[in-house]
Write a protein that holds these residues in place. Sequence first.
Motif, PDB file in Angstrom:
ATOM      1  N   ALA A 143      33.945 -42.467 -90.192  1.00  0.00           N
ATOM      2  CA  ALA A 143      33.592 -41.727 -91.352  1.00  0.00           C
ATOM      3  C   ALA A 143      33.883 -42.529 -92.731  1.00  0.00           C
ATOM      4  N   ASP A 144      35.213 -43.005 -92.774  1.00  0.00           N
ATOM      5  CA  ASP A 144      35.865 -43.490 -93.825  1.00  0.00           C
ATOM      6  C   ASP A 144      35.008 -44.926 -94.196  1.00  0.00           C
ATOM      7  N   ALA A 145      35.011 -45.669 -93.061  1.00  0.00           N
ATOM      8  CA  ALA A 145      34.122 -47.017 -93.120  1.00  0.00           C
ATOM      9  C   ALA A 145      33.043 -46.853 -93.652  1.00  0.00           C
ATOM     10  N   ALA A 146      32.167 -45.838 -93.092  1.00  0.00           N
ATOM     11  CA  ALA A 146      30.924 -45.894 -93.516  1.00  0.00           C
ATOM     12  C   ALA A 146      30.945 -45.291 -95.083  1.00  0.00           C
ATOM     13  N   GLU A 147      31.808 -44.609 -95.481  1.00  0.00           N
ATOM     14  CA  GLU A 147      31.821 -43.968 -96.896  1.00  0.00           C
ATOM     15  C   GLU A 147      32.220 -45.286 -97.763  1.00  0.00           C
TER      16      GLU A 147
ATOM     17  N   HIS B  85      40.428 -39.250 -80.611  1.00  0.00           N
ATOM     18  CA  HIS B  85      38.983 -38.793 -80.892  1.00  0.00           C
ATOM     19  C   HIS B  85      38.942 -38.674 -82.269  1.00  0.00           C
ATOM     20  N   CYS B  86      39.663 -37.737 -82.728  1.00  0.00           N
ATOM     21  CA  CYS B  86      39.409 -37.360 -84.375  1.00  0.00           C
ATOM     22  C   CYS B  86      40.038 -38.391 -85.216  1.00  0.00           C
ATOM     23  N   ASN B  87      40.739 -39.030 -84.773  1.00  0.00           N
ATOM     24  CA  ASN B  87      41.232 -40.154 -85.473  1.00  0.00           C
ATOM     25  C   ASN B  87      40.234 -41.229 -85.779  1.00  0.00           C
ATOM     26  N   GLN B  88      39.414 -41.605 -84.457  1.00  0.00           N
ATOM     27  CA  GLN B  88      38.621 -42.773 -84.429  1.00  0.00           C
ATOM     28  C   GLN B  88      37.317 -42.145 -85.224  1.00  0.00           C
TER      29      GLN B  88
ATOM     30  N   ARG C  88      35.608 -26.548 -91.357  1.00  0.00           N
ATOM     31  CA  ARG C  88      35.352 -27.673 -91.613  1.00  0.00           C
ATOM     32  C   ARG C  88      35.640 -28.923 -90.907  1.00  0.00           C
ATOM     33  N   ARG C  89      36.600 -28.948 -90.000  1.00  0.00           N
ATOM     34  CA  ARG C  89      36.820 -30.056 -89.293  1.00  0.00           C
ATOM     35  C   ARG C  89      37.410 -29.494 -87.640  1.00  0.00           C
ATOM     36  N   TYR C  90      36.750 -30.385 -86.628  1.00  0.00           N
ATOM     37  CA  TYR C  90      37.240 -30.065 -85.398  1.00  0.00           C
ATOM     38  C   TYR C  90      38.817 -30.083 -85.309  1.00  0.00           C
ATOM     39  N   ALA C  91      39.519 -30.837 -85.834  1.00  0.00           N
ATOM     40  CA  ALA C  91      40.964 -30.858 -85.839  1.00  0.00           C
ATOM     41  C   ALA C  91      41.530 -29.801 -86.322  1.00  0.00           C
TER      42      ALA C  91
END
Length: 186
Positions: free
Chosen positions: A142-146, A134-137, A92-95
């Motif tokens: 992504a949240d801003a785009a959503e 990096h993951c936080n950024q 799902r996610r790199y983190a």
Amino acid sequence: HPPFDKTLVERITQWATKRGLAFTASDTQALQTSLDALADTAPIAMIVLRNKLTKAMATAEYICAGAFDDAAAYRHTALDLDVYTHFTSPIRRYADIIVHRQVLSVLDAPSEARSGSQKPVAQQVEAVSAIAAHCNQRKKDADAAESAAAWLHLAQELQVEPLECDAIIGGFPNSCRCLDVYVPVL
């Protein structure tokens, strides 16, 4: 999650008190108890308070616990837990891949390393901290785009079919020229 913004929580508590609502935010348990009680007695006010509290919550972030000397720095306030990690399937996610790798490295380590008697290697802490940043950024982007896409979609929908309904004015945030408006039907 880091702690709530105390100034905002105080303002929210004052807002509730002004309206005669029984609301206490001294700790997460008291806060949840207050919200649960309001769900029965003043459900609309509970919705407004919940939305206001969401704004007072600091955004969850990935961190490297080894980068902190004090465990209180990475406490999960909302869940009231001193130690917390979260991960799902590593596809799902790199983190999540990083957390899986960290857990596996601890499980594969000799027992004295697992007991915490060995400090993590500075290079590993630095690398994991950089990955977390990096993951936080990326999550923030992504949240801003959503959010922008959701607002654009709502604007287009309302342009085609205007909505007339009851709404709740929650206040004037930070003395700006705007309103906090809660529209329950949306």
